[in-house]
Write a protein that holds these residues in place. Structure first.
Motif, mmCIF file in Angstrom:
data_model
loop_
_atom_site.group_PDB
_atom_site.id
_atom_site.type_symbol
_atom_site.label_atom_id
_atom_site.label_comp_id
_atom_site.label_asym_id
_atom_site.label_seq_id
_atom_site.Cartn_x
_atom_site.Cartn_y
_atom_site.Cartn_z
ATOM 1 N N LEU A 40 0.838 -1.196 0.000
ATOM 2 C CA LEU A 40 0.000 0.000 0.000
ATOM 3 C C LEU A 40 0.872 1.244 0.000
ATOM 4 N N GLU A 41 0.536 2.195 -0.866
ATOM 5 C CA GLU A 41 1.215 3.481 -0.887
ATOM 6 C C GLU A 41 0.166 4.578 -0.891
ATOM 7 N N ALA A 42 0.360 5.565 -0.050
ATOM 8 C CA ALA A 42 -0.539 6.716 -0.038
ATOM 9 C C ALA A 42 -0.193 7.622 -1.210
ATOM 10 N N GLY A 43 -1.157 8.360 -1.681
ATOM 11 C CA GLY A 43 -0.916 9.279 -2.793
ATOM 12 C C GLY A 43 0.187 10.268 -2.498
ATOM 13 N N LEU A 44 0.344 10.661 -1.228
ATOM 14 C CA LEU A 44 1.381 11.616 -0.868
ATOM 15 C C LEU A 44 2.774 11.046 -1.075
ATOM 16 N N THR A 45 2.966 9.734 -0.866
ATOM 17 C CA THR A 45 4.280 9.142 -1.085
ATOM 18 C C THR A 45 4.567 9.012 -2.568
ATOM 19 N N GLN A 46 3.535 9.015 -3.378
ATOM 20 C CA GLN A 46 3.700 8.928 -4.822
ATOM 21 C C GLN A 46 4.088 10.287 -5.415
ATOM 22 N N GLN A 47 3.883 11.346 -4.674
ATOM 23 C CA GLN A 47 4.047 12.694 -5.197
ATOM 24 C C GLN A 47 5.442 12.949 -5.753
ATOM 25 N N GLY A 48 6.471 12.526 -5.063
ATOM 26 C CA GLY A 48 7.816 12.822 -5.514
ATOM 27 C C GLY A 48 8.420 11.742 -6.380
ATOM 28 N N ARG A 49 7.685 10.712 -6.672
ATOM 29 C CA ARG A 49 8.203 9.573 -7.403
ATOM 30 C C ARG A 49 7.933 9.715 -8.894
ATOM 31 N N VAL A 50 8.969 9.724 -9.686
ATOM 32 C CA VAL A 50 8.827 9.798 -11.130
ATOM 33 C C VAL A 50 8.996 8.384 -11.660
ATOM 34 N N THR A 51 8.031 7.918 -12.440
ATOM 35 C CA THR A 51 8.135 6.563 -12.971
ATOM 36 C C THR A 51 8.576 6.596 -14.428
ATOM 37 N N ALA A 52 9.185 5.513 -14.838
ATOM 38 C CA ALA A 52 9.635 5.393 -16.224
ATOM 39 C C ALA A 52 8.450 5.470 -17.178
ATOM 40 N N THR A 53 7.312 4.949 -16.759
ATOM 41 C CA THR A 53 6.123 4.984 -17.610
ATOM 42 C C THR A 53 5.744 6.414 -17.961
ATOM 43 N N ARG A 54 5.743 7.301 -16.954
ATOM 44 C CA ARG A 54 5.391 8.695 -17.217
ATOM 45 C C ARG A 54 6.419 9.365 -18.129
ATOM 46 N N LEU A 55 7.693 9.056 -17.906
ATOM 47 C CA LEU A 55 8.742 9.640 -18.742
ATOM 48 C C LEU A 55 8.610 9.181 -20.188
ATOM 49 N N VAL A 56 8.429 7.876 -20.368
ATOM 50 C CA VAL A 56 8.315 7.330 -21.727
ATOM 51 C C VAL A 56 7.058 7.849 -22.405
ATOM 52 N N ALA A 57 5.945 7.862 -21.683
ATOM 53 C CA ALA A 57 4.690 8.348 -22.267
ATOM 54 C C ALA A 57 4.830 9.801 -22.702
ATOM 55 N N GLY A 58 5.449 10.608 -21.871
ATOM 56 C CA GLY A 58 5.659 12.005 -22.228
ATOM 57 C C GLY A 58 6.557 12.150 -23.434
ATOM 58 N N THR A 59 7.624 11.362 -23.488
ATOM 59 C CA THR A 59 8.563 11.415 -24.608
ATOM 60 C C THR A 59 7.884 10.989 -25.900
ATOM 61 N N LEU A 60 7.114 9.897 -25.853
ATOM 62 C CA LEU A 60 6.434 9.428 -27.054
ATOM 63 C C LEU A 60 5.403 10.432 -27.552
ATOM 64 N N ALA A 61 4.736 11.084 -26.627
ATOM 65 C CA ALA A 61 3.681 12.024 -27.010
ATOM 66 C C ALA A 61 4.240 13.345 -27.542
ATOM 67 N N PHE A 62 5.290 13.869 -26.888
ATOM 68 C CA PHE A 62 5.726 15.226 -27.226
ATOM 69 C C PHE A 62 7.235 15.392 -27.389
ATOM 70 N N GLY A 63 7.958 14.307 -27.539
ATOM 71 C CA GLY A 63 9.400 14.412 -27.733
ATOM 72 C C GLY A 63 10.111 14.818 -26.454
ATOM 73 N N GLU A 64 11.202 15.580 -26.627
ATOM 74 C CA GLU A 64 12.032 15.965 -25.483
ATOM 75 C C GLU A 64 11.258 16.795 -24.454
ATOM 76 N N ALA A 65 10.423 17.693 -24.930
ATOM 77 C CA ALA A 65 9.616 18.500 -24.009
ATOM 78 C C ALA A 65 8.631 17.621 -23.245
ATOM 79 N N GLY A 66 8.182 16.551 -23.900
ATOM 80 C CA GLY A 66 7.259 15.626 -23.257
ATOM 81 C C GLY A 66 7.910 14.839 -22.134
ATOM 82 N N THR A 67 9.217 14.598 -22.253
ATOM 83 C CA THR A 67 9.929 13.903 -21.188
ATOM 84 C C THR A 67 9.858 14.718 -19.911
ATOM 85 N N ILE A 68 10.045 16.005 -20.042
ATOM 86 C CA ILE A 68 9.968 16.901 -18.885
ATOM 87 C C ILE A 68 8.547 16.928 -18.346
#
Length: 136
Positions: free
Chosen positions: A58-86
């Motif tokens: 179990l993880e509370a949403g607050l502990t997830q706040q500072g966690r960057v996942t590879a899924t979010r990075l890849v999804a952003g990159t695929l959608a918008f390139g380098e700016a999407g990674t950020i």
């Protein structure tokens, strides 16, 4: 061997299936339509998978706040390139929810989401998944 040996084998298989079904009944637990364990199968969102070998945490949403996942990075990159990674790295999960992280035997993870007000049910669910995984 013959006919009676086949009948005996079929009877044993049916008894084993019935025993497994009865064993899995004690581990049925539902938090919501999208977060439940039933019949040895876990449902987390749109994913359904066998409970065997899975661990839940179990993880509370607050502990997830500072966690960057590879899924979010890849999804952003695929959608918008380098700016999407950020942008993908900056995306956060809802901090008012609880998250159940399921780790599969091969090391992959699946995440289920629940409302924070259901924390007691979610904790029981996590305990049930871990107990079922160890027993089945």
């Amino acid at each position: 061997m013959g006919f009676w040996a086949d009948v005996e084998q079929i009877t044993k298989e049916k008894e084993a299936a019935k025993a497994l079904k009865n064993a899995t009944k004690q581990y049925n637990y539902t938090v919501s339509k999208t977060l439940k364990i039933e019949g040895g199968q876990v449902t987390a969102g749109k994913h359904t998978f066998p409970v065997t070998g899975v661990t839940a945490a179990l993880e509370a949403g607050l502990t997830q706040q500072g966690r960057v996942t590879a899924t979010r990075l890849v999804a952003g990159t695929l959608a918008f390139g380098e700016a999407g990674t950020i942008a993908g790295g900056m995306a956060k999960k809802n901090t008012t929810n609880l998250y159940v992280v399921f780790t599969h035997p091969d090391g992959t993870q699946t995440t289920g989401e629940a409302r924070a007000k259901d924390e007691g049910k979610v904790r029981q669910f996590v305990d049930t998944v871990n107990a079922a995984s160890a027993a089945l």
